[in-house]
Design an enzyme around this catalytic site. Sequence first.
Site, PDB file in Angstrom:
ATOM      1  N   GLY A  16      36.050  23.742  49.769  1.00  0.00           N
ATOM      2  CA  GLY A  16      35.204  24.796  50.327  1.00  0.00           C
ATOM      3  C   GLY A  16      34.570  24.340  51.628  1.00  0.00           C
ATOM      4  O   GLY A  16      33.456  24.746  51.969  1.00  0.00           O
ATOM      5  N   GLY A  18      35.248  25.002  54.646  1.00  0.00           N
ATOM      6  CA  GLY A  18      35.338  25.898  55.802  1.00  0.00           C
ATOM      7  C   GLY A  18      34.069  26.671  56.090  1.00  0.00           C
ATOM      8  O   GLY A  18      33.967  27.341  57.127  1.00  0.00           O
ATOM      9  N   ASP A  66      43.746  26.674  47.213  1.00  0.00           N
ATOM     10  CA  ASP A  66      42.955  27.387  46.213  1.00  0.00           C
ATOM     11  C   ASP A  66      42.652  26.397  45.091  1.00  0.00           C
ATOM     12  O   ASP A  66      43.577  25.906  44.423  1.00  0.00           O
ATOM     13  CB  ASP A  66      43.777  28.569  45.677  1.00  0.00           C
ATOM     14  CG  ASP A  66      43.039  29.358  44.603  1.00  0.00           C
ATOM     15  OD1 ASP A  66      41.959  28.926  44.162  1.00  0.00           O
ATOM     16  OD2 ASP A  66      43.559  30.425  44.216  1.00  0.00           O
ATOM     17  N   VAL A  67      41.375  26.112  44.865  1.00  0.00           N
ATOM     18  CA  VAL A  67      41.030  25.088  43.865  1.00  0.00           C
ATOM     19  C   VAL A  67      41.372  25.536  42.443  1.00  0.00           C
ATOM     20  O   VAL A  67      41.337  24.723  41.518  1.00  0.00           O
ATOM     21  CB  VAL A  67      39.539  24.666  43.946  1.00  0.00           C
ATOM     22  CG1 VAL A  67      39.191  24.148  45.330  1.00  0.00           C
ATOM     23  CG2 VAL A  67      38.611  25.786  43.518  1.00  0.00           C
ATOM     24  N   SER A 145      24.359  24.173  40.746  1.00  0.00           N
ATOM     25  CA  SER A 145      23.453  25.225  41.230  1.00  0.00           C
ATOM     26  C   SER A 145      22.158  25.137  40.443  1.00  0.00           C
ATOM     27  O   SER A 145      22.171  24.804  39.250  1.00  0.00           O
ATOM     28  CB  SER A 145      24.069  26.614  41.022  1.00  0.00           C
ATOM     29  OG  SER A 145      23.084  27.611  41.200  1.00  0.00           O
ATOM     30  N   TYR A 158      28.403  32.651  36.092  1.00  0.00           N
ATOM     31  CA  TYR A 158      28.204  31.673  37.168  1.00  0.00           C
ATOM     32  C   TYR A 158      27.313  30.515  36.707  1.00  0.00           C
ATOM     33  O   TYR A 158      27.663  29.334  36.865  1.00  0.00           O
ATOM     34  CB  TYR A 158      27.580  32.377  38.378  1.00  0.00           C
ATOM     35  CG  TYR A 158      27.181  31.448  39.492  1.00  0.00           C
ATOM     36  CD1 TYR A 158      28.140  30.858  40.306  1.00  0.00           C
ATOM     37  CD2 TYR A 158      25.836  31.157  39.737  1.00  0.00           C
ATOM     38  CE1 TYR A 158      27.776  29.998  41.333  1.00  0.00           C
ATOM     39  CE2 TYR A 158      25.468  30.307  40.756  1.00  0.00           C
ATOM     40  CZ  TYR A 158      26.437  29.730  41.558  1.00  0.00           C
ATOM     41  OH  TYR A 158      26.082  28.884  42.564  1.00  0.00           O
ATOM     42  N   LYS A 162      28.224  26.490  36.241  1.00  0.00           N
ATOM     43  CA  LYS A 162      27.528  25.432  36.982  1.00  0.00           C
ATOM     44  C   LYS A 162      26.803  24.466  36.046  1.00  0.00           C
ATOM     45  O   LYS A 162      26.634  23.282  36.360  1.00  0.00           O
ATOM     46  CB  LYS A 162      26.555  26.062  37.984  1.00  0.00           C
ATOM     47  CG  LYS A 162      27.249  26.811  39.126  1.00  0.00           C
ATOM     48  CD  LYS A 162      28.057  25.864  39.989  1.00  0.00           C
ATOM     49  CE  LYS A 162      28.534  26.519  41.276  1.00  0.00           C
ATOM     50  NZ  LYS A 162      29.227  25.571  42.157  1.00  0.00           N
TER      51      LYS A 162
HETATM   52  P1  NAP Z   1      30.072  29.882  51.093  1.00  0.00           P
HETATM   53  O1  NAP Z   1      29.423  29.896  52.421  1.00  0.00           O
HETATM   54  O2  NAP Z   1      30.616  31.154  50.531  1.00  0.00           O
HETATM   55  O3  NAP Z   1      31.193  28.767  51.087  1.00  0.00           O
HETATM   56  C1  NAP Z   1      32.038  28.585  50.006  1.00  0.00           C
HETATM   57  C2  NAP Z   1      33.397  28.173  50.518  1.00  0.00           C
HETATM   58  O4  NAP Z   1      34.248  27.958  49.372  1.00  0.00           O
HETATM   59  C3  NAP Z   1      34.044  29.258  51.363  1.00  0.00           C
HETATM   60  O5  NAP Z   1      34.654  28.690  52.510  1.00  0.00           O
HETATM   61  C4  NAP Z   1      35.069  29.842  50.421  1.00  0.00           C
HETATM   62  O6  NAP Z   1      36.214  30.385  51.077  1.00  0.00           O
HETATM   63  C5  NAP Z   1      35.468  28.629  49.628  1.00  0.00           C
HETATM   64  N1  NAP Z   1      36.141  29.018  48.396  1.00  0.00           N
HETATM   65  C6  NAP Z   1      35.857  30.047  47.568  1.00  0.00           C
HETATM   66  N2  NAP Z   1      36.747  30.114  46.570  1.00  0.00           N
HETATM   67  C7  NAP Z   1      37.612  29.095  46.778  1.00  0.00           C
HETATM   68  C8  NAP Z   1      38.789  28.651  46.104  1.00  0.00           C
HETATM   69  N3  NAP Z   1      39.238  29.275  45.009  1.00  0.00           N
HETATM   70  N4  NAP Z   1      39.455  27.578  46.596  1.00  0.00           N
HETATM   71  C9  NAP Z   1      39.021  26.945  47.711  1.00  0.00           C
HETATM   72  N5  NAP Z   1      37.932  27.333  48.400  1.00  0.00           N
HETATM   73  C10 NAP Z   1      37.250  28.398  47.942  1.00  0.00           C
HETATM   74  O7  NAP Z   1      29.053  29.363  49.962  1.00  0.00           O
HETATM   75  P2  NAP Z   1      27.942  28.207  49.972  1.00  0.00           P
HETATM   76  O8  NAP Z   1      26.626  28.876  49.812  1.00  0.00           O
HETATM   77  O9  NAP Z   1      28.156  27.243  51.065  1.00  0.00           O
HETATM   78  O10 NAP Z   1      28.262  27.561  48.553  1.00  0.00           O
HETATM   79  C11 NAP Z   1      28.875  26.300  48.403  1.00  0.00           C
HETATM   80  C12 NAP Z   1      28.622  25.824  46.978  1.00  0.00           C
HETATM   81  O11 NAP Z   1      27.221  25.700  46.754  1.00  0.00           O
HETATM   82  C13 NAP Z   1      29.155  26.783  45.912  1.00  0.00           C
HETATM   83  O12 NAP Z   1      29.740  26.051  44.848  1.00  0.00           O
HETATM   84  C14 NAP Z   1      27.893  27.482  45.442  1.00  0.00           C
HETATM   85  O13 NAP Z   1      27.986  27.939  44.105  1.00  0.00           O
HETATM   86  C15 NAP Z   1      26.865  26.370  45.583  1.00  0.00           C
HETATM   87  N6  NAP Z   1      25.488  26.858  45.680  1.00  0.00           N
HETATM   88  C16 NAP Z   1      25.024  27.447  46.810  1.00  0.00           C
HETATM   89  C17 NAP Z   1      23.702  27.882  46.858  1.00  0.00           C
HETATM   90  C18 NAP Z   1      23.116  28.528  48.081  1.00  0.00           C
HETATM   91  O14 NAP Z   1      21.900  28.830  48.065  1.00  0.00           O
HETATM   92  N7  NAP Z   1      23.859  28.788  49.146  1.00  0.00           N
HETATM   93  C19 NAP Z   1      22.867  27.724  45.742  1.00  0.00           C
HETATM   94  C20 NAP Z   1      23.379  27.136  44.607  1.00  0.00           C
HETATM   95  C21 NAP Z   1      24.696  26.684  44.583  1.00  0.00           C
HETATM   96  P3  NAP Z   1      36.220  31.950  51.483  1.00  0.00           P
HETATM   97  O15 NAP Z   1      35.173  32.088  52.532  1.00  0.00           O
HETATM   98  O16 NAP Z   1      37.618  32.187  51.951  1.00  0.00           O
HETATM   99  O17 NAP Z   1      35.892  32.702  50.218  1.00  0.00           O
END
Ligand code: NAP
Length: 256
Positions: A16, A18, A66-67, A145, A158, A162
């Site tokens: 992830g 990107g 894709d993970v 999370s 979700y 987590k």
């Molecule tokens: P994000 O900006 O949506 O980034 C997630 C990345 O993972 C995106 O590039 C997405 O690609 C990629 N992804 C999704 N499904 C995938 C798959 N099947 N295989 C490979 N890559 C995949 O989200 P983020 O907020 O940075 O979240 C990152 C992690 O932190 C996640 O695990 C999330 O649950 C966790 N988290 C975040 C927060 C927060 O406040 N932001 C809080 C708690 C936990 P696409 O863009 O193409 O979908």
Amino acid sequence: MTVSAWTQPRVAIVTGGGSGIGEAISRRLAADGAAVAVFDLNGQSAAETAATIEDAGGTAIAVACDVADRGAIDAGVAETSDKLGSPTILINNAGITPFERFLEISRESFDQVMAVNLRGTFEFCQVVIPHMIEEGWGRIVNISSSSAQTGSFGQTHYSASKAAVIGLTKSLAQEFGRKGITVNAIPPSFIETPSLHRAADGGQLGDGIDQHIPTTPVRRVGQPDDIAAACAYLCRDDASYVTGQTLGVNGGRVIG
Ligand code: NAP
């Protein structure tokens, strides 16, 4: 005098990578001196992160993956090994964060959340740990999370996925500590990423992101670099006595 993160070259895989937190972790590990394989479902965004790292003088490749697809994991890890060397740092960050009321969650949606958030993490560990054993050194950081710690309205699948990641982390730490491999989890809370903005735009965060600042002890919204800094610490050589831990990076929103 600065102390470098590692005494020898290291290769990191960030899933992830990107977008959001994964992008920040990729950039930070590269800045600390690791060669980084940026994995993402979206090959274009992975390529952009890798290009940013290379432009800054670092080393990176992009891997579309894709993970939830074991064949893609096997192929991506083999490509990383061929192009950069044996991966001994693994950051399982890719995740999906749907909001759905419990009684409306279909088996398909449940399975997809588990396949990406839990099975993807599990299988990446299975594929990468043999490289770590061979090198006698490894660092795994699983991005969980805060919803695993507190629960989250409208996110039973979700938060369950987590929470399972934390159990997986603790068990792996016990099994592989003797091999020089540490395994830790970071459960973020309220980090400003495209995913958080999507939740706000979908009305899942009440009156919006800023509304939550007064109830956050440090009085600000978290940034992806906050997670990257904690992750970078856990990956260092001198974090070798830290394993099986859950390091909350949440501005004090969840304590304990
Ligand atoms: P994000 O900006 O949506 O980034 C997630 C990345 O993972 C995106 O590039 C997405 O690609 C990629 N992804 C999704 N499904 C995938 C798959 N099947 N295989 C490979 N890559 C995949 O989200 P983020 O907020 O940075 O979240 C990152 C992690 O932190 C996640 O695990 C999330 O649950 C966790 N988290 C975040 C927060 C927060 O406040 N932001 C809080 C708690 C936990 P696409 O863009 O193409 O979908």
